[in-house]
Design a protein around this motif. Structure first.
Motif, short mmCIF file in Angstrom:
data_model
loop_
_atom_site.label_atom_id
_atom_site.label_comp_id
_atom_site.label_asym_id
_atom_site.label_seq_id
_atom_site.Cartn_x
_atom_site.Cartn_y
_atom_site.Cartn_z
N THR A 17 -0.09 5.13 -13.19
CA THR A 17 -1.10 4.08 -13.26
C THR A 17 -0.79 2.89 -12.37
N PRO A 18 0.42 2.32 -12.38
CA PRO A 18 0.69 1.19 -11.48
C PRO A 18 0.56 1.55 -10.01
N LEU A 19 0.94 2.76 -9.63
CA LEU A 19 0.81 3.19 -8.24
C LEU A 19 -0.66 3.25 -7.82
N VAL A 20 -1.49 3.77 -8.70
CA VAL A 20 -2.92 3.86 -8.39
C VAL A 20 -3.53 2.48 -8.30
N VAL A 21 -3.17 1.59 -9.23
CA VAL A 21 -3.71 0.23 -9.21
C VAL A 21 -3.28 -0.51 -7.95
N MET A 22 -2.02 -0.38 -7.55
CA MET A 22 -1.55 -1.05 -6.33
C MET A 22 -2.23 -0.49 -5.09
N ALA A 23 -2.48 0.81 -5.06
CA ALA A 23 -3.15 1.41 -3.91
C ALA A 23 -4.59 0.92 -3.81
N VAL A 24 -5.28 0.85 -4.93
CA VAL A 24 -6.67 0.37 -4.93
C VAL A 24 -6.70 -1.10 -4.54
N GLU A 25 -5.76 -1.89 -5.04
CA GLU A 25 -5.72 -3.30 -4.69
C GLU A 25 -5.48 -3.48 -3.19
N ARG A 26 -4.61 -2.68 -2.61
CA ARG A 26 -4.33 -2.77 -1.17
C ARG A 26 -5.57 -2.41 -0.37
#
Length: 50
Positions: A17-26
């Protein structure tokens, strides 16, 4: 509470989940401008001199 829905352990969801959120934020926010990330060469001197 629900056990392992679809047979996926909650540890994998919590790790991904944190990896997906960081990728979407980027993707949404883009990269910061280079001028904002590079400190001024005399910034330390200005802050410490009184």
């Amino acid at each position: 509470m629900l056990g392992n829905p679809f047979g996926i352990d909650n540890m994998y969801v919590a790790a991904a989940t944190p990896l997906v959120v960081m990728a979407v934020e980027r993707l949404v926010m883009g990269r910061a401008p280079a001028a904002a990330t590079t400190p001024q060469p005399n910034a330390l001197m200005e802050r410490t001199s009184t």
